[in-house]
Scaffold this active site. Structure first.
Site, mmCIF file in Angstrom:
data_model
loop_
_atom_site.group_PDB
_atom_site.id
_atom_site.type_symbol
_atom_site.label_atom_id
_atom_site.label_comp_id
_atom_site.label_asym_id
_atom_site.label_seq_id
_atom_site.Cartn_x
_atom_site.Cartn_y
_atom_site.Cartn_z
ATOM 1 C CE LYS A 1 -8.659 14.555 33.566
ATOM 2 N NZ LYS A 1 -7.295 14.519 33.005
ATOM 3 C CD GLN B 1 -6.121 15.217 29.528
ATOM 4 O OE1 GLN B 1 -6.696 15.701 30.504
ATOM 5 N NE2 GLN B 1 -5.818 13.929 29.449
ATOM 6 C CG ASP C 1 -2.688 15.778 36.372
ATOM 7 O OD1 ASP C 1 -3.608 15.090 36.874
ATOM 8 O OD2 ASP C 1 -2.733 16.269 35.237
#
Ligand code: NAP
Length: 309
Positions: free
Chosen positions: A57, A101, A124
């Protein structure tokens, strides 16, 4: 046993590399035209898979010109310490997107962390505000994996409206938002999970089958309607040679080379050699959904920057 099963089908592999590159190019062009965007990635502990995902990412941010910062915290980090970091990232004007994450270590309260995030920086799309907006048909940030799948279906002209779609898996990050997106696009959606009775009988009714369960090669020929489009979200590692042969048929030797070099090979939730006998289209693993997830994160971060500035 059904005879039509043995009539060869010309399955199309839905490779996603070109589309992922195109999405990133579009983001890059907007950034180059003067939009400033930044992403803060937060990772806790030493999980090697998480480390690779975050590295990918960060690399994508570099490719497209999004400023990024990586907060890699030790396994011993407490919920309170993480909440403090999230609060400081929420407050910083120079941070547009925050990515935590998952999974977090078991002792960290994952729900509290997700809910502490400013929904306008939740690139997200996991915060309840964003999940709620999606469920109401008014999405702002859609989780990257299902959003990427929708882009792929649209890009390849796969019909959604009116189709029987089946999503296997009901996680917050893939299954549920995927079902919401398909519903919004007028599919007739069935969601399956570990308690579904006679899974194959349900999945075999689907013209569009999306699988996110985390079980290597679990979905086989008997689960798939002839000609169906199958989207394989799973990312599992397999190292056993017999299993590799069972999953990859003619392509097993190539995969066995990968196992010899790296100790394992990446496999989805769908058995690719069996799917090839019946499916009309299938996303490969690797080379499919995973590439789009990262590209959509870039798109969501750009969107966060645009909405905030
Ligand atoms: P998850 O949170 O582990 O949830 C798994 C889901 O699958 C659950 O809803 C579970 O049902 C269901 N399930 C498990 N075994 C089943 C079975 N035998 N039959 C029917 N349903 C079953 O999953 P996730 O986070 O969505 O991840 C799923 C997979 O996708 C993993 O391999 C993950 O690595 C991969 N993934 C890939 C990407 C990407 O970018 N390509 C992104 C995210 C995830 P219950 O709810 O009843 O337990």
């Amino acid at each position: 046993m059904c005879l039509v099963r043995f009539v060869a089908i010309n399955m199309i592999k839905l490779e996603a590399a070109e589309l992922a590159a195109r999405i990133k190019e579009e983001v890059k062009a907007e950034i180059a035209s003067g939009v400033r965007a930044s992403l803060a990635a937060v990772r806790v502990g030493d999980d090697p898979a998480s480390a690779v995902y975050v590295k990918n990412k960060i690399r994508a941010c570099e490719e497209v010109g999004i400023r990024s910062e990586h907060h890699a915290l030790p396994e011993s980090t407490t919920t309170e310490q993480l909440l403090d970091l999230i609060a400081s990232l929420n407050a910083r004007d120079d941070v547009d997107g925050i990515l935590t994450q998952l999974p977090l270590p078991a002792h960290v309260d994952e729900t509290a962390i997700i809910e502490a995030m400013d929904p306008s920086k939740d690139v997200d799309g996991f915060h309840p505000v964003n999940a709620g907006r999606l469920a109401m048909g008014r999405p702002v940030f859609v989780p990257c994996t299902p959003a990427g799948i929708l882009e792929l279906l649209d890009d390849r002209g796969v019909a959604i409206r009116g189709t029987n779609a089946c999503v296997v898996g009901r996680s917050q990050i893939v299954g549920r938002p995927m079902a919401q997106l398909l519903l919004q696009r007028d599919a007739t959606v069935t969601v399956c999970h570990s308690r579904t009775r006679d899974l194959a009988a349900v999945t075999r009714t689907a013209e569009l089958l999306i699988v996110a369960i985390g079980r290597a090669g679990f979905i086989g020929r008997d689960h798939i309607k002839r000609g169906a489009t199958v989207i394989d979200v799973g990312m599992n590692k397999v190292s056993d040679a017999d299993e590799v042969r069972k999953l990859f048929g003619d392509e097993a030797e190539k995969r066995l080379d990968v196992v010899a070099k790296r100790g394992s090979t990446l496999v989805g939730d769908v058995n690719p050699s069996e799917a090839a006998e019946v499916a009309g289209r299938l996303t490969p693993v690797p080379g499919g959904v995973g590439l789009l997830t990262v590209a959509m994160l870039m798109k969501n971060t750009l969107k966060a920057a645009r909405l905030r500035r």
